[in-house]
Design a protein around this motif. Structure first.
Motif, PDB file in Angstrom:
ATOM      1  N   HIS A  40       0.387  -1.595  -0.080  1.00  0.00           N
ATOM      2  CA  HIS A  40       0.171   0.133   0.210  1.00  0.00           C
ATOM      3  C   HIS A  40       1.175   0.606  -0.196  1.00  0.00           C
ATOM      4  N   GLY A  52      -5.455   9.803   1.380  1.00  0.00           N
ATOM      5  CA  GLY A  52      -5.466   8.295   0.702  1.00  0.00           C
ATOM      6  C   GLY A  52      -4.027   7.313   1.034  1.00  0.00           C
ATOM      7  N   TRP A  54      -3.764   3.908  -1.589  1.00  0.00           N
ATOM      8  CA  TRP A  54      -3.354   2.953  -2.699  1.00  0.00           C
ATOM      9  C   TRP A  54      -2.885   1.683  -2.706  1.00  0.00           C
ATOM     10  N   LYS A  55      -3.437   0.647  -3.372  1.00  0.00           N
ATOM     11  CA  LYS A  55      -2.711  -0.634  -3.196  1.00  0.00           C
ATOM     12  C   LYS A  55      -2.213  -1.083  -4.774  1.00  0.00           C
ATOM     13  N   GLU A  74      -3.678  -1.364  -7.839  1.00  0.00           N
ATOM     14  CA  GLU A  74      -4.858  -1.338  -8.070  1.00  0.00           C
ATOM     15  C   GLU A  74      -6.122  -1.170  -7.467  1.00  0.00           C
ATOM     16  N   THR A  75      -6.070   0.172  -7.038  1.00  0.00           N
ATOM     17  CA  THR A  75      -7.176   0.906  -6.432  1.00  0.00           C
ATOM     18  C   THR A  75      -6.981   2.760  -7.507  1.00  0.00           C
ATOM     19  N   LYS A  76      -8.531   2.563  -8.114  1.00  0.00           N
ATOM     20  CA  LYS A  76      -8.823   3.929  -9.052  1.00  0.00           C
ATOM     21  C   LYS A  76      -7.752   5.004  -8.550  1.00  0.00           C
ATOM     22  N   GLY A  87      -4.123   1.529 -14.410  1.00  0.00           N
ATOM     23  CA  GLY A  87      -3.901   1.319 -13.189  1.00  0.00           C
ATOM     24  C   GLY A  87      -1.887   1.388 -13.950  1.00  0.00           C
ATOM     25  N   THR A 147      -9.607  11.384  -4.883  1.00  0.00           N
ATOM     26  CA  THR A 147      -8.702  10.465  -3.474  1.00  0.00           C
ATOM     27  C   THR A 147      -9.813  10.228  -3.256  1.00  0.00           C
ATOM     28  N   HIS A 150     -12.683   7.334  -4.291  1.00  0.00           N
ATOM     29  CA  HIS A 150     -12.024   6.097  -4.815  1.00  0.00           C
ATOM     30  C   HIS A 150     -10.618   5.427  -3.823  1.00  0.00           C
ATOM     31  N   ALA A 151     -10.405   6.457  -2.675  1.00  0.00           N
ATOM     32  CA  ALA A 151      -8.840   5.601  -1.988  1.00  0.00           C
ATOM     33  C   ALA A 151      -9.273   5.554  -1.426  1.00  0.00           C
ATOM     34  N   LEU A 152      -8.546   4.256  -0.490  1.00  0.00           N
ATOM     35  CA  LEU A 152      -8.270   4.018   0.776  1.00  0.00           C
ATOM     36  C   LEU A 152      -8.152   4.746   1.799  1.00  0.00           C
TER      37      LEU A 152
END
Length: 244
Positions: A40, A52, A54-55, A74-76, A87, A147, A150-152
């Motif tokens: 991540h 954010g 991201w994977k 993998e995360t937009k 991606g 962000t 979509h982001a974690l």
């Protein structure tokens, strides 16, 4: 074992042995497959991506290090150098500027730098690249919006940024994302490959918390000051609102 396989095993072991940067969070149980590294990436401070996470996946070919790895979000993410559909990451280090002397730690730091300084000249996302060139403020707003959607959440990975993690990278990268310091570290990293120690598979898969264990001297607690009440201070008058 072939030289390519040995180099791959050593690079993966070295990656999990020492943290690259607090914004790069590796899995604690090590990689399940040496040819596919999933981690991540946390958004650097003072960027549209700061809130954010991201994977990110690195895929290493059989010809590594003679052929570069490929990196995928993998995360937009809304970024000029990341293809909106797949991606895939586009950066010169993984293309025309690739060298077998580059290791995986260097690769991850370069990808993190892309979140600080996108390169619209090699854009895979044409909309993001065009917006960055024409109106930076609008680009920032769109990147922040995407962000948030979509982001974690970066806060979910706060536990990864322990004091020992920070102490291990103080000399190599600024925790505020200073781009000059980061690139200085990349120059040092690129020369570490030749001195990498050979580690067996058990060491490659060793949990991150066991291989990154460090200690830092605790800061002495400052004595608490007693509260002082000033009897001469008059209470503030309450101001009422007159109704018309």
């Amino acid at each position: 074992m072939s030289s390519s396989a040995t180099r791959l095993r050593n690079d993966v072991a070295n990656l999990f042995k020492a943290s690259c940067h607090p914004d790069i969070v590796l899995p604690s149980d090590g990689p399940k497959d040496l040819t596919t590294i999933t981690l991540h990436l946390l958004g650097p401070a003072s960027t549209p991506y700061s809130e954010g996470a991201w994977k990110l996946t690195l895929k290493l070919p059989a010809e590594y290090p003679h052929s570069p790895p490929k990196a995928f979000f993998e995360t937009k993410i809304f970024h000029p150098n990341v293809a909106a559909s797949t991606g895939e990451v586009c950066v010169d280090t993984l293309k025309r500027d690739w060298s077998p002397n580059v290791d995986l730690r260097h690769v991850l730091l370069v990808i993190r730098c892309l979140l600080i300084e996108p390169n619209p000249e090699s854009a895979l996302n044409e909309d993001a690249g065009k917006l960055l060139l024409e109106n930076f403020a609008d680009f920032e707003r769109m990147a922040r919006l995407m962000t948030s959607v979509h982001a974690l959440k970066r806060s979910a990975f706060a536990s990864a940024n322990t004091s020992s993690d920070l102490s291990s990278v103080t000399d190599s990268a600024d925790e505020n994302g200073n781009i000059t310091t980061i690139y200085a570290d990349l120059e040092v990293d690129s020369g570490r490959v030749s001195s990498t120690n050979t580690l067996d598979t058990k060491n490659v898969l060793r949990p991150l918390e066991l291989t990154q264990r460090g200690s830092s001297a605790p800061n002495p607690e400052s004595p608490s000051k007693p509260s002082v009440k000033n009897k001469d201070v008059k209470p503030k008058k309450k101001v009422g609102i007159k109704r018309l």
